[in-house]
Design a protein around this motif. Structure first.
Motif, mmCIF file in Angstrom:
data_model
loop_
_atom_site.group_PDB
_atom_site.id
_atom_site.type_symbol
_atom_site.label_atom_id
_atom_site.label_comp_id
_atom_site.label_asym_id
_atom_site.label_seq_id
_atom_site.Cartn_x
_atom_site.Cartn_y
_atom_site.Cartn_z
ATOM 1 N N GLU A 139 7.713 24.506 -45.962
ATOM 2 C CA GLU A 139 6.520 24.059 -46.677
ATOM 3 C C GLU A 139 5.305 24.128 -45.771
ATOM 4 O O GLU A 139 5.376 23.794 -44.585
ATOM 5 N N LEU A 142 2.446 22.345 -45.568
ATOM 6 C CA LEU A 142 1.971 21.109 -44.954
ATOM 7 C C LEU A 142 2.929 20.627 -43.866
ATOM 8 O O LEU A 142 2.493 20.106 -42.831
ATOM 9 N N LEU A 144 -2.382 14.474 -45.554
ATOM 10 C CA LEU A 144 -2.303 15.399 -46.692
ATOM 11 C C LEU A 144 -0.886 15.466 -47.258
ATOM 12 O O LEU A 144 -0.692 15.454 -48.478
ATOM 13 N N PHE A 145 0.090 15.505 -46.363
ATOM 14 C CA PHE A 145 1.474 15.592 -46.824
ATOM 15 C C PHE A 145 1.911 14.311 -47.536
ATOM 16 O O PHE A 145 2.549 14.372 -48.605
ATOM 17 N N LYS A 198 0.017 12.171 -49.038
ATOM 18 C CA LYS A 198 -0.698 12.103 -50.324
ATOM 19 C C LYS A 198 -0.001 12.958 -51.367
ATOM 20 O O LYS A 198 0.135 12.559 -52.531
ATOM 21 N N GLN A 199 0.435 14.143 -50.954
ATOM 22 C CA GLN A 199 1.154 15.025 -51.873
ATOM 23 C C GLN A 199 2.448 14.369 -52.360
ATOM 24 O O GLN A 199 2.760 14.389 -53.562
ATOM 25 N N GLU A 200 3.205 13.787 -51.440
ATOM 26 C CA GLU A 200 4.467 13.158 -51.808
ATOM 27 C C GLU A 200 4.248 11.922 -52.679
ATOM 28 O O GLU A 200 5.022 11.650 -53.594
ATOM 29 N N GLY A 237 1.843 11.580 -54.776
ATOM 30 C CA GLY A 237 1.542 12.089 -56.105
ATOM 31 C C GLY A 237 2.798 12.377 -56.899
ATOM 32 O O GLY A 237 2.855 12.132 -58.111
ATOM 33 N N LYS A 238 3.832 12.860 -56.236
ATOM 34 C CA LYS A 238 5.110 13.108 -56.917
ATOM 35 C C LYS A 238 5.732 11.805 -57.397
ATOM 36 O O LYS A 238 6.306 11.740 -58.489
#
Length: 204
Positions: free
Chosen positions: A101, A103, A141-142, A144-146, A148-149
Motif C-alpha cells: 500500500e 501510505l 494520513l494512514f 485517517k484512511q483506516e 474512515g473504513k
C-alpha cells in the motif's frame, strides 16, 4: 386437472418464515461485520501506540548516541533498553503494515531513513528529527484512511445495509398492496378522474 388452492393461513405462514429467515441472516451478517470493525479499531489503536513508542525510543537512542561514553560497549550497556524498545516497536509496526500500500510504503520508507540517520557517525540530530516528522505525517494520513473504513463500515456491511433497506421497502409495499391495493387503485383513479374533469371544464 384442478389445482387445489392454498389456504391464506398457509401462505401467511410461509411468508412469515421467509421474512424471519431473511431478518435472521441480515442480523448475523451485520453482527459479524460490526465485530470486524471492532477488530479494525483495536488494530488502529495498537498501531498508534506502537508508532508513539517507536518515536519515543528513537529520541532516547538519539540522546544516548550523543552522550559521551568511553566505548561502544559502555553505550550498549547503558542504553540497551532503549535500543531494544526501538527495535521491538519498529518490528511490530513493520509486521502490521502492508508493504504494497502506498501510505504504508511512505511510513516504512521514513522508518528506514530514521534507522540510517541514527546509525550514522557522527549523527545529525536535525536529520533524525526530519525523519520523525515524516513518519508522523505519513502515519496521520494512514490512520485517517483506516478510521474512515471503521466509520463507514466494512464493504459487506454497507451492501447488507442497502439490501436490508430495499427489503424493508419491498416488504412494506407488498403489505400495502396485499391489504389495500385494490382500494388504493380505486381511490387514486377517482382522484385522477376528478382532476381531469376539473381541468377540462370551461373557465368561468
Amino acid at each position: 386437472m384442478n389445482i387445489p388452492s392454498i389456504p391464506d393461513a398457509a401462505v401467511g405462514a410461509v411468508a412469515a418464515a421467509l421474512i424471519g429467515g431473511v431478518i435472521a441472516f441480515l442480523g448475523l451478517v451485520i453482527a459479524k461485520e460490526n465485530k470486524i470493525s471492532e477488530f479494525r479499531q483495536a488494530w488502529i489503536d495498537g498501531l498508534r501506540a506502537e508508532l508513539a513508542d517507536f518515536l519515543a525510543y528513537a529520541e532516547l537512542v538519539a540522546g544516548a548516541r550523543t552522550a559521551k561514553f568511553g566505548s561502544p560497549i559502555d553505550l550498549y550497556k547503558e542504553a540497551h533498553p532503549h535500543f531494544a524498545g526501538y527495535k521491538t516497536a519498529g518490528s511490530s509496526i513493520r509486521l502490521r503494515l502492508n508493504s504494497e500500500e502506498a501510505l504504508c510504503q511512505s511510513i516504512l520508507k521514513a522508518m528506514d531513513q530514521l534507522d540510517d540517520a541514527l546509525g550514522k557517525s557522527p549523527m545529525d540530530m536535525s536529520e533524525c528529527q526530519t525523519c520523525e516528522n515524516e513518519i508522523i505525517e505519513a502515519s496521520k494520513l494512514f490512520l485517517k484512511q483506516e478510521w474512515g473504513k471503521v466509520r463507514l463500515g466494512e464493504p459487506i456491511f454497507r451492501a447488507t445495509k442497502r439490501f436490508a433497506l430495499a427489503f424493508m421497502f419491498a416488504l412494506l409495499a407488498w403489505g400495502v398492496w396485499s391489504w389495500g391495493g385494490d382500494n388504493l387503485l380505486t381511490n387514486f383513479s377517482d382522484y385522477l378522474q376528478s382532476k381531469l374533469t376539473t381541468w377540462s371544464s370551461p373557465l368561468k
